[in-house]
Design a protein around this motif. Structure first.
Motif, PDB file in Angstrom:
ATOM      1  N   SER A  82      -6.602   8.557  -1.503  1.00 47.95           N
ATOM      2  CA  SER A  82      -7.132   8.193  -0.197  1.00 47.95           C
ATOM      3  C   SER A  82      -7.818   9.410   0.438  1.00 47.95           C
ATOM      4  N   ASP A  83      -7.578   9.651   1.725  1.00 43.88           N
ATOM      5  CA  ASP A  83      -8.251  10.756   2.422  1.00 43.88           C
ATOM      6  C   ASP A  83      -7.795  12.126   1.933  1.00 43.88           C
ATOM      7  N   LEU A  84      -6.679  12.203   1.227  1.00 47.12           N
ATOM      8  CA  LEU A  84      -6.211  13.491   0.703  1.00 47.12           C
ATOM      9  C   LEU A  84      -6.931  13.876  -0.590  1.00 47.12           C
ATOM     10  N   ALA A  85      -7.847  13.025  -1.050  1.00 47.53           N
ATOM     11  CA  ALA A  85      -8.613  13.319  -2.270  1.00 47.53           C
ATOM     12  C   ALA A  85      -9.947  13.993  -1.969  1.00 47.53           C
ATOM     13  N   PRO A 139     -18.202  24.629   6.782  1.00 44.55           N
ATOM     14  CA  PRO A 139     -19.383  23.836   7.118  1.00 44.55           C
ATOM     15  C   PRO A 139     -20.148  23.389   5.868  1.00 44.55           C
ATOM     16  N   CYS A 140     -19.536  22.590   5.025  1.00 43.38           N
ATOM     17  CA  CYS A 140     -20.175  22.177   3.775  1.00 43.38           C
ATOM     18  C   CYS A 140     -20.476  20.678   3.794  1.00 43.38           C
ATOM     19  N   ALA A 141     -21.697  20.341   3.396  1.00 44.30           N
ATOM     20  CA  ALA A 141     -22.082  18.938   3.300  1.00 44.30           C
ATOM     21  C   ALA A 141     -21.161  18.224   2.322  1.00 44.30           C
ATOM     22  N   ASP A 142     -20.832  16.997   2.620  1.00 38.03           N
ATOM     23  CA  ASP A 142     -20.057  16.116   1.750  1.00 38.03           C
ATOM     24  C   ASP A 142     -18.607  16.527   1.549  1.00 38.03           C
ATOM     25  N   ALA A 143     -18.094  17.468   2.353  1.00 39.36           N
ATOM     26  CA  ALA A 143     -16.712  17.921   2.202  1.00 39.36           C
ATOM     27  C   ALA A 143     -15.703  16.822   2.498  1.00 39.36           C
ATOM     28  N   GLY A 144     -16.102  15.796   3.228  1.00 45.87           N
ATOM     29  CA  GLY A 144     -15.195  14.712   3.573  1.00 45.87           C
ATOM     30  C   GLY A 144     -15.315  13.486   2.694  1.00 45.87           C
ATOM     31  N   LEU A 145     -16.088  13.582   1.616  1.00 41.52           N
ATOM     32  CA  LEU A 145     -16.249  12.431   0.724  1.00 41.52           C
ATOM     33  C   LEU A 145     -14.970  12.144  -0.053  1.00 41.52           C
ATOM     34  N   VAL A 146     -14.595  10.881  -0.108  1.00 38.80           N
ATOM     35  CA  VAL A 146     -13.547  10.455  -1.033  1.00 38.80           C
ATOM     36  C   VAL A 146     -14.270  10.245  -2.365  1.00 38.80           C
ATOM     37  N   PRO A 147     -13.851  10.949  -3.423  1.00 37.66           N
ATOM     38  CA  PRO A 147     -14.576  10.865  -4.693  1.00 37.66           C
ATOM     39  C   PRO A 147     -14.645   9.446  -5.269  1.00 37.66           C
ATOM     40  N   SER A 148     -15.801   9.148  -5.843  1.00 35.01           N
ATOM     41  CA  SER A 148     -16.024   7.891  -6.556  1.00 35.01           C
ATOM     42  C   SER A 148     -16.949   8.188  -7.721  1.00 35.01           C
ATOM     43  N   MET A 206       0.840  -1.181   0.000  1.00 34.28           N
ATOM     44  CA  MET A 206       0.000   0.000   0.000  1.00 34.28           C
ATOM     45  C   MET A 206       0.886   1.245   0.000  1.00 34.28           C
ATOM     46  N   THR A 207       0.585   2.176  -0.854  1.00 36.13           N
ATOM     47  CA  THR A 207       1.336   3.422  -0.891  1.00 36.13           C
ATOM     48  C   THR A 207       0.690   4.428   0.037  1.00 36.13           C
ATOM     49  N   SER A 208       1.444   5.439   0.439  1.00 37.46           N
ATOM     50  CA  SER A 208       0.856   6.469   1.290  1.00 37.46           C
ATOM     51  C   SER A 208       0.090   7.461   0.440  1.00 37.46           C
ATOM     52  N   PRO A 209      -0.932   8.111   1.012  1.00 32.67           N
ATOM     53  CA  PRO A 209      -1.734   9.067   0.254  1.00 32.67           C
ATOM     54  C   PRO A 209      -0.859  10.172  -0.324  1.00 32.67           C
ATOM     55  N   ALA A 210      -1.257  10.632  -1.485  1.00 36.97           N
ATOM     56  CA  ALA A 210      -0.504  11.687  -2.155  1.00 36.97           C
ATOM     57  C   ALA A 210      -1.412  12.849  -2.489  1.00 36.97           C
ATOM     58  N   ARG A 211      -0.814  14.022  -2.577  1.00 40.83           N
ATOM     59  CA  ARG A 211      -1.543  15.216  -2.984  1.00 40.83           C
ATOM     60  C   ARG A 211      -0.578  16.076  -3.775  1.00 40.83           C
ATOM     61  N   HIS A 212      -1.023  16.578  -4.895  1.00 37.41           N
ATOM     62  CA  HIS A 212      -0.204  17.430  -5.745  1.00 37.41           C
ATOM     63  C   HIS A 212      -1.032  18.620  -6.190  1.00 37.41           C
ATOM     64  N   LEU A 213      -0.382  19.785  -6.303  1.00 36.13           N
ATOM     65  CA  LEU A 213      -1.076  21.036  -6.602  1.00 36.13           C
ATOM     66  C   LEU A 213      -0.320  21.827  -7.655  1.00 36.13           C
ATOM     67  N   ALA A 214      -1.048  22.655  -8.398  1.00 32.46           N
ATOM     68  CA  ALA A 214      -0.412  23.603  -9.310  1.00 32.46           C
ATOM     69  C   ALA A 214      -1.401  24.708  -9.666  1.00 32.46           C
ATOM     70  N   PRO A 215      -1.022  26.002  -9.513  1.00 30.52           N
ATOM     71  CA  PRO A 215      -1.901  27.108  -9.892  1.00 30.52           C
ATOM     72  C   PRO A 215      -1.485  27.724 -11.227  1.00 30.52           C
ATOM     73  N   ALA A 216      -2.409  28.383 -11.869  1.00 31.60           N
ATOM     74  CA  ALA A 216      -2.099  29.174 -13.057  1.00 31.60           C
ATOM     75  C   ALA A 216      -3.036  30.370 -13.071  1.00 31.60           C
ATOM     76  N   LEU A 217      -2.566  31.473 -13.615  1.00 27.44           N
ATOM     77  CA  LEU A 217      -3.389  32.673 -13.690  1.00 27.44           C
ATOM     78  C   LEU A 217      -3.112  33.352 -15.012  1.00 27.44           C
ATOM     79  N   LEU A 218      -4.146  33.699 -15.724  1.00 29.39           N
ATOM     80  CA  LEU A 218      -4.055  34.485 -16.939  1.00 29.39           C
ATOM     81  C   LEU A 218      -4.930  35.700 -16.739  1.00 29.39           C
ATOM     82  N   ALA A 219      -4.470  36.849 -17.110  1.00 28.26           N
ATOM     83  CA  ALA A 219      -5.298  38.036 -16.928  1.00 28.26           C
ATOM     84  C   ALA A 219      -4.953  39.079 -17.961  1.00 28.26           C
TER      85      ALA A 219
END
Length: 186
Positions: free
Chosen positions: A126-129, A29-38, A1-14
């Motif tokens: 995993s939970d980071l998704a 306080p948002c409903a479903d904020a803790g859902l792991v996507p499926s 089992m691998t450990s959870p991963a999270r990767h980010l990248a921003p971009a801005l055009l103006a």
């Protein structure tokens, strides 16, 4: 089992100069904020993501973002492409950019005087998704935070594709794209 991963990248055009005040992150306080996507809950995940982003904006006295179908189409397609083509970048292997993807919709068509666009991408396993973890990560990254708290942005498209741009084994994963926009008509 691998450990959870999270990767980010921003971009801005103006086409206009943009500035953003700094402020602290708010609880969400948002409903479903803790859902792991499926495959069965992607719509709820998108709604939770938008809710969390608007909680952040409200806590900084900014107008909420409105969901825009054309930006949503661009964001969803790009998330799916990153998973399918195994890349994680604002420029696709075929050369598409935020601007070219949005221009492929009707969002920038018509009698528009000025416009601005921004894009955040992320993926997690995993939970980071979950929407909560993705938005939390964006808010702790200067470029992503800038896009989320950009005063001029009024519209957003949220794309969530099941899977990751790289192999995460059997772990659940999701790839997120948020395309932000504003338009001023002539």
């Amino acid at each position: 089992m691998t450990s959870p991963a999270r990767h980010l990248a921003p971009a801005l055009l103006a086409c206009v100069a943009l500035t953003v005040p700094a402020a602290a992150s708010a609880a969400a306080p948002c409903a479903d904020a803790g859902l792991v996507p499926s495959g069965a809950n992607v719509a709820k995940v998108k709604t939770a993501t938008l809710c969390l982003l608007n909680v952040e904006r409200r806590s900084h006295r900014l107008a909420p973002l409105s969901a825009n179908g054309q930006l949503g189409k661009s964001a969803q397609s790009f998330s799916a492409n990153m998973v399918r083509q195994h890349f994680f970048d604002h420029v696709s292997p075929g050369g598409s950019t935020l601007s070219s993807r949005v221009r492929g919709t009707t969002y920038l068509r018509g009698n528009i005087r000025t416009w601005s666009l921004g894009e955040n991408i992320a993926w997690g396993s995993s939970d980071l998704a979950t929407p909560r973890e993705i938005v939390r990560s964006w808010m702790h990254s200067a470029g992503h935070r800038h896009n989320i708290l950009q005063r001029s942005f009024r519209h957003i498209g949220v794309g969530v594709a099941i899977g990751a741009p790289e192999d995460v084994g059997a772990e659940a994963a999701a790839t997120y794209t948020t395309d932000f926009g504003s338009r001023v008509l002539r």
